[in-house]
Structure formats: C-alpha cells, structure tokens
Design a protein around this motif. Sequence first.
Motif, PDB file in Angstrom:
ATOM      1  N   GLU A   7       0.818  -1.215   0.000  1.00 27.04           N
ATOM      2  CA  GLU A   7       0.000   0.000   0.000  1.00 27.04           C
ATOM      3  C   GLU A   7       0.851   1.263   0.000  1.00 27.04           C
ATOM      4  O   GLU A   7       0.464   2.266  -0.567  1.00 27.04           O
ATOM      5  CB  GLU A   7      -0.963   0.003   1.190  1.00 27.04           C
ATOM      6  CG  GLU A   7      -2.126  -0.929   1.016  1.00 27.04           C
ATOM      7  CD  GLU A   7      -3.048  -0.980   2.228  1.00 27.04           C
ATOM      8  OE1 GLU A   7      -2.902  -0.147   3.147  1.00 27.04           O
ATOM      9  OE2 GLU A   7      -3.926  -1.855   2.251  1.00 27.04           O
ATOM     10  N   VAL A   8       1.988   1.223   0.649  1.00 26.71           N
ATOM     11  CA  VAL A   8       2.906   2.357   0.666  1.00 26.71           C
ATOM     12  C   VAL A   8       3.890   2.250  -0.490  1.00 26.71           C
ATOM     13  O   VAL A   8       4.221   3.253  -1.132  1.00 26.71           O
ATOM     14  CB  VAL A   8       3.671   2.410   2.015  1.00 26.71           C
ATOM     15  CG1 VAL A   8       4.753   3.456   1.981  1.00 26.71           C
ATOM     16  CG2 VAL A   8       2.706   2.674   3.149  1.00 26.71           C
ATOM     17  N   ALA A   9       4.353   1.050  -0.780  1.00 25.35           N
ATOM     18  CA  ALA A   9       5.425   0.854  -1.760  1.00 25.35           C
ATOM     19  C   ALA A   9       5.011   1.222  -3.180  1.00 25.35           C
ATOM     20  O   ALA A   9       5.733   1.972  -3.859  1.00 25.35           O
ATOM     21  CB  ALA A   9       5.916  -0.590  -1.711  1.00 25.35           C
ATOM     22  N   ILE A  10       3.895   0.721  -3.634  1.00 30.43           N
ATOM     23  CA  ILE A  10       3.507   0.914  -5.040  1.00 30.43           C
ATOM     24  C   ILE A  10       3.326   2.399  -5.379  1.00 30.43           C
ATOM     25  O   ILE A  10       3.883   2.866  -6.377  1.00 30.43           O
ATOM     26  CB  ILE A  10       2.246   0.091  -5.387  1.00 30.43           C
ATOM     27  CG1 ILE A  10       2.533  -1.404  -5.233  1.00 30.43           C
ATOM     28  CG2 ILE A  10       1.743   0.420  -6.790  1.00 30.43           C
ATOM     29  CD1 ILE A  10       3.577  -1.963  -6.156  1.00 30.43           C
ATOM     30  N   PRO A  11       2.582   3.175  -4.584  1.00 29.74           N
ATOM     31  CA  PRO A  11       2.468   4.600  -4.930  1.00 29.74           C
ATOM     32  C   PRO A  11       3.814   5.326  -4.953  1.00 29.74           C
ATOM     33  O   PRO A  11       4.070   6.153  -5.831  1.00 29.74           O
ATOM     34  CB  PRO A  11       1.564   5.168  -3.834  1.00 29.74           C
ATOM     35  CG  PRO A  11       0.798   4.002  -3.317  1.00 29.74           C
ATOM     36  CD  PRO A  11       1.725   2.829  -3.454  1.00 29.74           C
ATOM     37  N   LEU A  12       4.696   5.002  -4.011  1.00 28.45           N
ATOM     38  CA  LEU A  12       5.999   5.655  -3.970  1.00 28.45           C
ATOM     39  C   LEU A  12       6.849   5.251  -5.178  1.00 28.45           C
ATOM     40  O   LEU A  12       7.504   6.098  -5.807  1.00 28.45           O
ATOM     41  CB  LEU A  12       6.723   5.305  -2.668  1.00 28.45           C
ATOM     42  CG  LEU A  12       7.976   6.105  -2.346  1.00 28.45           C
ATOM     43  CD1 LEU A  12       7.683   7.595  -2.254  1.00 28.45           C
ATOM     44  CD2 LEU A  12       8.585   5.626  -1.037  1.00 28.45           C
ATOM     45  N   ILE A  13       6.804   3.989  -5.536  1.00 28.46           N
ATOM     46  CA  ILE A  13       7.544   3.511  -6.715  1.00 28.46           C
ATOM     47  C   ILE A  13       7.018   4.203  -7.976  1.00 28.46           C
ATOM     48  O   ILE A  13       7.786   4.705  -8.795  1.00 28.46           O
ATOM     49  CB  ILE A  13       7.449   1.971  -6.837  1.00 28.46           C
ATOM     50  CG1 ILE A  13       8.275   1.313  -5.718  1.00 28.46           C
ATOM     51  CG2 ILE A  13       7.909   1.497  -8.214  1.00 28.46           C
ATOM     52  CD1 ILE A  13       8.053  -0.175  -5.569  1.00 28.46           C
ATOM     53  N   ARG A  14       5.703   4.267  -8.125  1.00 29.17           N
ATOM     54  CA  ARG A  14       5.118   4.905  -9.322  1.00 29.17           C
ATOM     55  C   ARG A  14       5.372   6.408  -9.343  1.00 29.17           C
ATOM     56  O   ARG A  14       5.576   6.985 -10.410  1.00 29.17           O
ATOM     57  CB  ARG A  14       3.633   4.595  -9.399  1.00 29.17           C
ATOM     58  CG  ARG A  14       3.400   3.144  -9.775  1.00 29.17           C
ATOM     59  CD  ARG A  14       1.968   2.833 -10.083  1.00 29.17           C
ATOM     60  NE  ARG A  14       1.881   1.463 -10.562  1.00 29.17           N
ATOM     61  CZ  ARG A  14       0.909   0.632 -10.257  1.00 29.17           C
ATOM     62  NH1 ARG A  14      -0.085   1.027  -9.490  1.00 29.17           N
ATOM     63  NH2 ARG A  14       0.904  -0.594 -10.730  1.00 29.17           N
ATOM     64  N   GLN A  15       5.368   7.041  -8.169  1.00 28.40           N
ATOM     65  CA  GLN A  15       5.631   8.477  -8.093  1.00 28.40           C
ATOM     66  C   GLN A  15       7.027   8.799  -8.618  1.00 28.40           C
ATOM     67  O   GLN A  15       7.227   9.788  -9.305  1.00 28.40           O
ATOM     68  CB  GLN A  15       5.482   8.946  -6.647  1.00 28.40           C
ATOM     69  CG  GLN A  15       5.851  10.400  -6.425  1.00 28.40           C
ATOM     70  CD  GLN A  15       5.857  10.769  -4.947  1.00 28.40           C
ATOM     71  OE1 GLN A  15       5.460   9.994  -4.087  1.00 28.40           O
ATOM     72  NE2 GLN A  15       6.322  11.960  -4.644  1.00 28.40           N
ATOM     73  N   HIS A  16       7.986   7.951  -8.313  1.00 33.91           N
ATOM     74  CA  HIS A  16       9.369   8.220  -8.702  1.00 33.91           C
ATOM     75  C   HIS A  16       9.794   7.557 -10.015  1.00 33.91           C
ATOM     76  O   HIS A  16      10.726   8.030 -10.659  1.00 33.91           O
ATOM     77  CB  HIS A  16      10.319   7.779  -7.581  1.00 33.91           C
ATOM     78  CG  HIS A  16      10.271   8.681  -6.404  1.00 33.91           C
ATOM     79  ND1 HIS A  16       9.346   8.539  -5.400  1.00 33.91           N
ATOM     80  CD2 HIS A  16      11.015   9.759  -6.084  1.00 33.91           C
ATOM     81  CE1 HIS A  16       9.532   9.487  -4.506  1.00 33.91           C
ATOM     82  NE2 HIS A  16      10.539  10.232  -4.886  1.00 33.91           N
ATOM     83  N   LEU A  17       9.132   6.475 -10.379  1.00 31.88           N
ATOM     84  CA  LEU A  17       9.575   5.725 -11.564  1.00 31.88           C
ATOM     85  C   LEU A  17       8.552   5.688 -12.690  1.00 31.88           C
ATOM     86  O   LEU A  17       8.803   5.112 -13.736  1.00 31.88           O
ATOM     87  CB  LEU A  17       9.953   4.299 -11.165  1.00 31.88           C
ATOM     88  CG  LEU A  17      11.047   4.189 -10.106  1.00 31.88           C
ATOM     89  CD1 LEU A  17      11.282   2.739  -9.731  1.00 31.88           C
ATOM     90  CD2 LEU A  17      12.333   4.839 -10.581  1.00 31.88           C
ATOM     91  N   GLY A  18       7.366   6.251 -12.446  1.00 33.12           N
ATOM     92  CA  GLY A  18       6.353   6.317 -13.487  1.00 33.12           C
ATOM     93  C   GLY A  18       5.228   5.319 -13.286  1.00 33.12           C
ATOM     94  O   GLY A  18       5.367   4.317 -12.596  1.00 33.12           O
ATOM     95  N   ASP A  19       4.109   5.641 -13.913  1.00 31.77           N
ATOM     96  CA  ASP A  19       2.904   4.810 -13.782  1.00 31.77           C
ATOM     97  C   ASP A  19       2.998   3.493 -14.540  1.00 31.77           C
ATOM     98  O   ASP A  19       2.168   2.612 -14.354  1.00 31.77           O
ATOM     99  CB  ASP A  19       1.666   5.576 -14.258  1.00 31.77           C
ATOM    100  CG  ASP A  19       1.278   6.699 -13.313  1.00 31.77           C
ATOM    101  OD1 ASP A  19       1.607   6.591 -12.109  1.00 31.77           O
ATOM    102  OD2 ASP A  19       0.656   7.677 -13.766  1.00 31.77           O
ATOM    103  N   GLY A  20       3.985   3.356 -15.400  1.00 29.66           N
ATOM    104  CA  GLY A  20       4.115   2.139 -16.197  1.00 29.66           C
ATOM    105  C   GLY A  20       4.642   0.944 -15.422  1.00 29.66           C
ATOM    106  O   GLY A  20       4.661  -0.167 -15.945  1.00 29.66           O
ATOM    107  N   VAL A  21       5.037   1.156 -14.169  1.00 27.07           N
ATOM    108  CA  VAL A  21       5.563   0.060 -13.363  1.00 27.07           C
ATOM    109  C   VAL A  21       4.434  -0.914 -13.037  1.00 27.07           C
ATOM    110  O   VAL A  21       3.430  -0.539 -12.444  1.00 27.07           O
ATOM    111  CB  VAL A  21       6.214   0.587 -12.055  1.00 27.07           C
ATOM    112  CG1 VAL A  21       6.641  -0.570 -11.176  1.00 27.07           C
ATOM    113  CG2 VAL A  21       7.373   1.499 -12.377  1.00 27.07           C
ATOM    114  N   LYS A  22       4.595  -2.145 -13.455  1.00 28.53           N
ATOM    115  CA  LYS A  22       3.599  -3.185 -13.194  1.00 28.53           C
ATOM    116  C   LYS A  22       4.256  -4.291 -12.381  1.00 28.53           C
ATOM    117  O   LYS A  22       5.284  -4.820 -12.768  1.00 28.53           O
ATOM    118  CB  LYS A  22       3.083  -3.774 -14.508  1.00 28.53           C
ATOM    119  CG  LYS A  22       2.474  -2.766 -15.441  1.00 28.53           C
ATOM    120  CD  LYS A  22       1.003  -3.002 -15.603  1.00 28.53           C
ATOM    121  CE  LYS A  22       0.391  -2.134 -16.660  1.00 28.53           C
ATOM    122  NZ  LYS A  22      -0.020  -0.842 -16.252  1.00 28.53           N
ATOM    123  N   LEU A  23       3.642  -4.602 -11.263  1.00 30.93           N
ATOM    124  CA  LEU A  23       4.176  -5.655 -10.406  1.00 30.93           C
ATOM    125  C   LEU A  23       3.119  -6.720 -10.185  1.00 30.93           C
ATOM    126  O   LEU A  23       2.093  -6.472  -9.568  1.00 30.93           O
ATOM    127  CB  LEU A  23       4.614  -5.078  -9.053  1.00 30.93           C
ATOM    128  CG  LEU A  23       5.782  -4.106  -9.074  1.00 30.93           C
ATOM    129  CD1 LEU A  23       6.019  -3.532  -7.694  1.00 30.93           C
ATOM    130  CD2 LEU A  23       7.028  -4.779  -9.584  1.00 30.93           C
TER     131      LEU A  23
END
Length: 187
Positions: free
Chosen positions: A81-97
């Motif tokens: 819940e914390v990780a995905i938004p932070l990852i997308r904020q810094h690396l872009g919305d295209g990050v799919k996990l």
Amino acid sequence: MKNDKIHIRPATADDKCIIATTICMAIGFDTTHPAYSVFEKLAVLEQSQYSFRNTLVAEVEGKVAGAIIGYDGALLHQLREVAIPLIRQHLGDGVKLEDETQSGEFYLDSVGILPQFRGMGIGRKLICMMCQRAFEQGHYQVGLLVDLDNPRAEALYTSLGFKHIDNKMFMGHQMHHLQIIPDRLKK
C-alpha cells in the motif's frame, strides 16, 4: 574466511543503504538507478515489504556484507500500500508488479551479497536464518522466485532443499517458483 566470522542480525533503519542495494541487486539494477533512492525510503518505513523490520543483515568482522528481505505472503497487498504509490511516483505509472507470493507462504523477496564478500557462504547463512525465522513464526513453507537466467542462484536454493513448484511471470521475466518446508532445510 570461515563461517564463524559471519554475524547475522536484524536490520535497523540505519541499514537502509544495504537494504536498497540488496533490492537493486535482486532486480538487476545498480545503485545509480533512480529506484535506489525509492528503496532507501521504503527501507526506513515500518509497514513496507522492503522495511528494515523484514530484513536480516550479514556482517563480516563488523562490516556489512549483505542482506535478505522476507515477509508473510498473506501481507503482500497490505505491505505494498505504501510501496507501489511511492515507486510509481518516482519511476512512473508504467511500473507493473505481479503478485510474487500469496497467503500460506513466507516469501524471500530479495537477497544480495556485496561483491567483495561473495563465495564465503553468506547467502546460504542468510537464507537459512530467514527460513528458521519464518518456521519459528509458524509458517509451514517458505517460497521465492528465481529468474531462469540465474542458474547459480537456483543451484544454491536447491542445495538448501528448495523444490521447484511452478513458474511465474514477474517484472517481465519467466521465473521458477521454489518452496521449502521445515524438514527439508539443509544448512
């Protein structure tokens, strides 16, 4: 150098650098990748899959040598819940996990040994310690994903008693899903 010089301890927030480095190693990034600073931020949070609370650190003669991150697979979505938004904020919305684990499995997320400490049995010791921690917490199986392009890592895991369960796609790579139960762990 002998195994008795290797000390394994729970991580603290001060270990954010080795935690971020470990995650980058597992993904195939170096520490110059923009993800590194994101993983440092996630490492100091208490409720993140990459939290120091989910990490063991290896030291050799007082020097940080590597780390392993593991957590209850049932908590994956909560920890993200914390990780995905932070990852997308810094690396872009295209990050799919994709989900790399699930309920009923303690998951070994990342393990990394600094290059100058490889070949000393540190990875083996970290994996065994994290598996023991999981089994002591009442988990019946420990799982992990290993890239098909990493046969050395898979050989280490199978030498410890991990068995191939199935295949999964994760971050665009075909991975072997391996698991171990308590009576198969070989130290």
